[in-house]
Design an enzyme around this catalytic site. Structure first.
Site, PDB file in Angstrom:
ATOM      1  N   LYS A   1       0.842  -1.206   0.000  1.00  0.00           N
ATOM      2  CA  LYS A   1       0.000   0.000   0.000  1.00  0.00           C
ATOM      3  C   LYS A   1       0.872   1.248   0.000  1.00  0.00           C
ATOM      4  O   LYS A   1       2.074   1.172   0.304  1.00  0.00           O
ATOM      5  CB  LYS A   1      -0.924  -0.015   1.220  1.00  0.00           C
ATOM      6  CG  LYS A   1      -0.199   0.036   2.563  1.00  0.00           C
ATOM      7  CD  LYS A   1      -1.158  -0.208   3.723  1.00  0.00           C
ATOM      8  CE  LYS A   1      -0.403  -0.236   5.047  1.00  0.00           C
ATOM      9  NZ  LYS A   1      -1.246  -0.735   6.163  1.00  0.00           N
TER      10      LYS A   1
ATOM     11  N   TYR B   1      17.344  28.225  12.202  1.00  0.00           N
ATOM     12  CA  TYR B   1      16.212  29.116  12.462  1.00  0.00           C
ATOM     13  C   TYR B   1      15.857  29.096  13.945  1.00  0.00           C
ATOM     14  O   TYR B   1      15.808  28.041  14.573  1.00  0.00           O
ATOM     15  CB  TYR B   1      14.984  28.660  11.676  1.00  0.00           C
ATOM     16  CG  TYR B   1      15.018  28.999  10.209  1.00  0.00           C
ATOM     17  CD1 TYR B   1      15.023  30.331   9.786  1.00  0.00           C
ATOM     18  CD2 TYR B   1      15.027  27.993   9.258  1.00  0.00           C
ATOM     19  CE1 TYR B   1      15.045  30.640   8.441  1.00  0.00           C
ATOM     20  CE2 TYR B   1      15.047  28.292   7.909  1.00  0.00           C
ATOM     21  CZ  TYR B   1      15.057  29.632   7.496  1.00  0.00           C
ATOM     22  OH  TYR B   1      15.071  29.931   6.162  1.00  0.00           O
TER      23      TYR B   1
END
Ligand SMILES: *Cc1c(COP(=O)(O)O)cnc(C)c1O
Length: 298
Positions: free
Chosen positions: A51, A272
């Site tokens: 899947k 950051y």
């Protein structure tokens, strides 16, 4: 001190379409993982859960590789995945749709030779109706909920299902199945609870083969194996059991280019929002891990 574009082997080979990295998929290792699981499961068999495009590795190439290793049972989540995969496989392979029988796809599903996992009386009825319309018997798998509360016949539908099976001969049940919720935790009591419920179901619906184990279940021992296990993540090198060394071979590796390195002193702010502050002199590398990444099979 700072250097730009270190001569990493990726930067040379990743000229493909401007790629800054390579995601390598080792199909030989995938094949060995399948064989390892299949050997553990014998005389039962190992299916492959492919899947979500085989967990991102490419359902077609994965299924082809596993087919060469003797795999004949492939599970996808959605009907559209099955429609794409089915024509690429040998005629003696079977493709099963875990999510069940999507309304409106019954005839298409039957004609494509795709096998739905029926999860409710309502789905069973629609498959039986399609069989009637096509004037033939249609194959299916019945999934029971044994405690995960996700998919499968709930306990309160079992009596009516048993009755329907007795009356109806136009749905051929290939096997019955259920799915484990905590199989990666060997000590979790839910495993034994689900197994006990599966055994009750097997007593109510006698004569059917059982599919039970996912990757984790394969490592819980023979009681969990049934005749057809459904490993997914372990095939792709993921750990089937938490807290112990991973017995599977890695299948996926990612090589990305280092685009800059620097050595910074203690107390330097990194990234950051100064997400990290160094505690000592540190050598840092900035890598180009964003898209596009080229994909290479081996
Ligand atoms: C995804 C899935 C599997 C495979 O699970 P893994 O933990 O990846 O081995 C097996 N059975 C069902 C019903 C699933 O949805």
């Amino acid at each position: 001190m700072s250097s730009t574009f270190s001569p990493h082997r990726v930067s040379a080979s990743a000229a493909v379409a401007g790629a800054t990295g390579y995601l390598a998929i080792d199909l030989a290792a995938l094949g060995r993982n399948y064989q390892k699981l299949a050997a553990m499961l014998a005389p039962g068999r190992a299916a492959a859960v492919v899947k979500a495009d085989a967990y991102g590795l490419g359902a077609e190439r994965v299924a082809k590789t596993l087919s060469e290793r003797g795999c004949r049972h492939f599970f996808v989540a959605q009907f559209v995945e099955a429609q794409k995969l089915r024509p690429t496989l040998r005629s003696d392979a079977q493709v099963f749709v875990l999510n069940g029988l999507q309304p409106g796809t019954e005839i298409e599903c039957a004609e494509a030779g795709i096998i739905p996992i029926l999860n409710s009386l309502e789905q069973y009825q629609r498959w039986s109706d399609a069989a009637g319309e096509l004037r033939r018997t249609l194959p299916a798998v019945l999934q029971f909920d044994t405690g995960m509360s996700r998919l499968g016949f709930p306990p309160q539908e079992r009596a009516e299902l048993a009755q329907a099976l007795g009356e109806n001969s136009n749905v051929e049940v290939l096997f019955i199945m259920s799915h484990l919720a905590s199989a990666d935790e060997v000590d979790d009591v839910q495993n034994a609870e689900q197994l006990a419920e599966m055994c009750r179901i097997a007593d109510e619906f006698t004569g059917f083969d059982i599919s039970f184990a996912n990757s984790g279940g394969v490592f819980l021992g023979g009681a969990y194996h049934g005749v057809l296990a459904r490993p997914g993540i372990a095939l792709y090198g993921g750990a089937p059991t938490s807290g112990v060394p991973n017995p599977m071979e890695p299948v996926v590796s990612l090589d990305v280019a280092v685009v800059q390195t620097r050595t910074v002193p203690a107390g330097a702010k990194v990234g950051y929002g100064a997400a990290h502050v160094t505690t000592g002199e540190t050598r840092l590398a900035t890598i180009a891990a964003a898209m596009p990444t080229a994909c290479r099979e081996s």
